[in-house]
Write a protein that holds these residues in place. Sequence first.
Motif, PDB file in Angstrom:
ATOM      1  N   ASN A   1       0.808  -1.216   0.000  1.00 23.36           N
ATOM      2  CA  ASN A   1       0.000   0.000   0.000  1.00 23.36           C
ATOM      3  C   ASN A   1       0.839   1.262   0.000  1.00 23.36           C
ATOM      4  N   VAL A   2       2.040   1.176   0.573  1.00 25.51           N
ATOM      5  CA  VAL A   2       2.885   2.359   0.611  1.00 25.51           C
ATOM      6  C   VAL A   2       3.654   2.533  -0.698  1.00 25.51           C
ATOM      7  N   TRP A   3       4.181   1.432  -1.249  1.00 29.58           N
ATOM      8  CA  TRP A   3       5.161   1.588  -2.323  1.00 29.58           C
ATOM      9  C   TRP A   3       4.758   1.086  -3.699  1.00 29.58           C
ATOM     10  N   THR A   4       3.975   0.039  -3.813  1.00 29.93           N
ATOM     11  CA  THR A   4       3.844  -0.581  -5.138  1.00 29.93           C
ATOM     12  C   THR A   4       2.410  -0.690  -5.641  1.00 29.93           C
ATOM     13  N   ASN A   5       1.540   0.178  -5.183  1.00 32.98           N
ATOM     14  CA  ASN A   5       0.159   0.089  -5.679  1.00 32.98           C
ATOM     15  C   ASN A   5      -0.063   1.073  -6.827  1.00 32.98           C
ATOM     16  N   ARG A   6       0.718   0.932  -7.887  1.00 27.37           N
ATOM     17  CA  ARG A   6       0.535   1.819  -9.043  1.00 27.37           C
ATOM     18  C   ARG A   6       0.738   1.029 -10.324  1.00 27.37           C
ATOM     19  N   PRO A   7       0.262   1.585 -11.453  1.00 34.22           N
ATOM     20  CA  PRO A   7       0.412   0.867 -12.720  1.00 34.22           C
ATOM     21  C   PRO A   7       1.874   0.563 -13.008  1.00 34.22           C
ATOM     22  N   GLY A   8       2.139  -0.633 -13.467  1.00 31.60           N
ATOM     23  CA  GLY A   8       3.510  -1.031 -13.749  1.00 31.60           C
ATOM     24  C   GLY A   8       4.107  -1.823 -12.604  1.00 31.60           C
ATOM     25  N   MET A   9       3.523  -1.685 -11.410  1.00 36.02           N
ATOM     26  CA  MET A   9       4.106  -2.324 -10.228  1.00 36.02           C
ATOM     27  C   MET A   9       3.114  -3.278  -9.560  1.00 36.02           C
ATOM     28  N   GLU A  10       2.019  -3.604 -10.257  1.00 30.05           N
ATOM     29  CA  GLU A  10       1.008  -4.445  -9.598  1.00 30.05           C
ATOM     30  C   GLU A  10       1.574  -5.787  -9.176  1.00 30.05           C
ATOM     31  N   TYR A  11       2.476  -6.311  -9.976  1.00 30.14           N
ATOM     32  CA  TYR A  11       2.980  -7.658  -9.691  1.00 30.14           C
ATOM     33  C   TYR A  11       4.133  -7.636  -8.700  1.00 30.14           C
ATOM     34  N   VAL A  12       4.513  -6.445  -8.239  1.00 30.21           N
ATOM     35  CA  VAL A  12       5.726  -6.292  -7.441  1.00 30.21           C
ATOM     36  C   VAL A  12       5.413  -6.289  -5.952  1.00 30.21           C
ATOM     37  N   TRP A  13       6.150  -7.087  -5.218  1.00 34.00           N
ATOM     38  CA  TRP A  13       6.071  -7.085  -3.758  1.00 34.00           C
ATOM     39  C   TRP A  13       7.479  -6.885  -3.221  1.00 34.00           C
ATOM     40  N   TYR A  14       7.780  -5.656  -2.786  1.00 34.80           N
ATOM     41  CA  TYR A  14       9.097  -5.404  -2.180  1.00 34.80           C
ATOM     42  C   TYR A  14       9.280  -6.336  -0.993  1.00 34.80           C
ATOM     43  N   ASN A  15       8.182  -6.536  -0.267  1.00 31.74           N
ATOM     44  CA  ASN A  15       8.185  -7.473   0.855  1.00 31.74           C
ATOM     45  C   ASN A  15       7.205  -8.583   0.514  1.00 31.74           C
ATOM     46  N   ASN A  16       7.660  -9.831   0.627  1.00 33.32           N
ATOM     47  CA  ASN A  16       6.708 -10.928   0.455  1.00 33.32           C
ATOM     48  C   ASN A  16       7.007 -11.981   1.505  1.00 33.32           C
ATOM     49  N   VAL A  17       6.008 -12.773   1.832  1.00 30.48           N
ATOM     50  CA  VAL A  17       6.185 -13.847   2.810  1.00 30.48           C
ATOM     51  C   VAL A  17       5.940 -15.158   2.093  1.00 30.48           C
ATOM     52  N   GLU A  18       6.956 -15.998   2.072  1.00 29.67           N
ATOM     53  CA  GLU A  18       6.848 -17.273   1.381  1.00 29.67           C
ATOM     54  C   GLU A  18       6.591 -18.389   2.373  1.00 29.67           C
TER      55      GLU A  18
END
Lengths: 229, 500
Positions: free
Chosen positions: B28-45
């Motif tokens: 919600n802070v960094w990657t909720n914009r067009p071009g970055m939908e698939y991007v998760w700077y932080n992810n939990v696997e």
Amino acid sequence: MEMIFWWTIFPYICGTILIVGTFYRFIFRGKSWYAPSTEIFEKKWLRFGSVLFHYGIIFAFIGHVMGVLIPIGVYEALGVGEHLYHMGAIAGGGIAGLMVVIGLVVMIIRKFSFPKVRVHTTFGDYFTIVLLLIIAALGTYMTLIYSYTVVAYEYRLTIGPWFRSLFTFHPLSELMLGIPTVFKIHVILSFFLFASIPFTQLVHMFSFPVRYPTRAPQQYRSRNGYDKS
Amino acid sequence: MKIKAQVAMVMHLDKCIGCHTCSVTCKNVWTNRPGMEYVWYNNVETRPGPGYPKEWENTDRYKGGWIMRNGKLHLRAGGPISKLANIFYNPNMAEMDDFYEPWTYDFQHLHNSPKKENLPVARPKSMITGKYMDKPEWGPNWDDDLAGGSAVVPMDPNVQKVQEHIAMEYEKTFMMYLPRICEHCLNPSCVASCPTGALYKRDEDGIVLVDQDACRGWRFCQNGCPYHKVYYNWNTHKAEKCNFCYPRTEAGLPTICSETCVGRIRYIGVVLYDADRVKEAASVEDPKELYEAQLSVFLDPFDPEVIEEAEKQGINHSWIDSAQASPVYKMAIKWKIALPLHPEYRTLPMVWYVPPLSPIMNHITNANELCADGYIPAVDQMRIPMEYLASLLSADDTDVIRRVLLKMAAMRVHMREKTVGGADKLKVSKLLEEAKTTPEELEEMVRLLAVAKYNERFVIPTGRREMDGDLHYKQGSCSIEDIAPAEGMTTYPYERSESQ
């Protein structure tokens, strides 16, 4: 009229747009300066099309330097005769031209057939790719077919000197009046392409990272100086 | 000796509950914009599993990180010359399908649908093409909590490596969560992979950033990072990555993922290191020695010589204070319970992980007579195979994992003995000896691992500006430097040229 406009005014208009436009975009629209890629959406066709096109156009560029920028006198001094030169030009230029044309055709097909790629293709991308294809097709036609079937035209005596004279601001425009029409179209469209460079993705060619092999692998920057570099 | 400060993170995996709050707040802070939908700077696997992107640990495929060749450190994907030759097509780059095709739902249909026999549904719609997707087949955390499933486990490169030890029988399955952000490495391979030099490591705090003005979108950083934490924004055609929430850390606040962590698993602190020794540490021949080599790069913030030298090199005293109180220094360097993720990539990563304890495979018999030493075989029979943890955290060196797990177990035994009683004295036990620790150290650990409050978990010095040149000019013009008004300029240009 043809002499004044197409072979004197038009090249300078295009050259001015190219230089001013490129600097304007670099300085004031810097964030739009990139090598746009759709590799993330599709890889297989890109591998074929992009590699073929880019290497082809580099060879074609070298060929044009040899044919247009280097005066015929240099070849004579080196003992490269007309026949030998044309053999090399037709073989080398023909291969490079075919690489460019095939590469561009693959890239156009790719842009149409993959929905993910298609939605991210702009008017500028189509414009560039179609214009390039027309120019490259004409050039390949001139090299491979025209030179055999009609005449092996000696452009080093007309187009070459005219092009070099543009840089000295004393254009020898009268040289261009008698050249075959297909050559005229090739030259005019090329200048049109030069003028379009600052407005399209083609600016990425000026950013080829030649300094990469000589720079330190790790880059440090301080917060203070971040906007200076 | 070139002393640099690095803001680093420790994640205590024992406390991670896999709630994805970190991912969501980061998104919600960094990657909720067009071009970055698939991007998760932080992810939990969920591990074992393929991760994000799928099989990111498969270095044969993506060719990330560094490799030793003839005693010298090289980029695995190839050096500058081969990169320039491949610049028209990057053979090792991941495709969007390796992440997932982002989609939304046609919610409007629920409002606009005419009256029908069946309830209207919101069909999934691709955020790339805008077309309906009949059947999304992979997505963020598609395999969440599915570890052990026979469809996803074989896709885990760590499992492939230690296959003979991992059985797929239901009663032997295991799982753990692995939250991941950019490692902000000491020897970042993404930086070395960038042909334009747009990626850089900040001098002040070691945060690795992408200069958006300089990036030309050549895409070598994407797979050059072995953790696959640099992403291609298809809208701006530039690389973007986790920036360690630098606008927050500069103000002394923790990153948004740490701030919102429900399990409070994250710790942030400063460590001092010798930048001149980084290359040497990354170049040790045996991958198993990389962990110790990395530890040897760090400097003791209590050493008077280090303090003197650091101050001489312009490191502010508040940063040295923070380095002394740093939870990262304690967990990673002093107690050695936090380990780097995949040290074998030779990037010297700076996000550290405390390996999780897990249920014991066999019942402990005679629970009444349970003695401290009974925990030693228990550690060896934990549900998560030590080989798997070693593959993640110590370049396959199970001794390192065993020591950490023994220490964590010893901490539990000691506190149980102290608060409930019933077990024999830890002081004389073999457990204490094998874990190479003391009750005093264990009690310190309990404080930080279990009780520590916000200010102990996050010791972040603010990005100090006192050392900046020409502060008078910056007063009133900060953040609007380009258009700084004259009234913000209490030092006039002619004065500045005089003073220099």
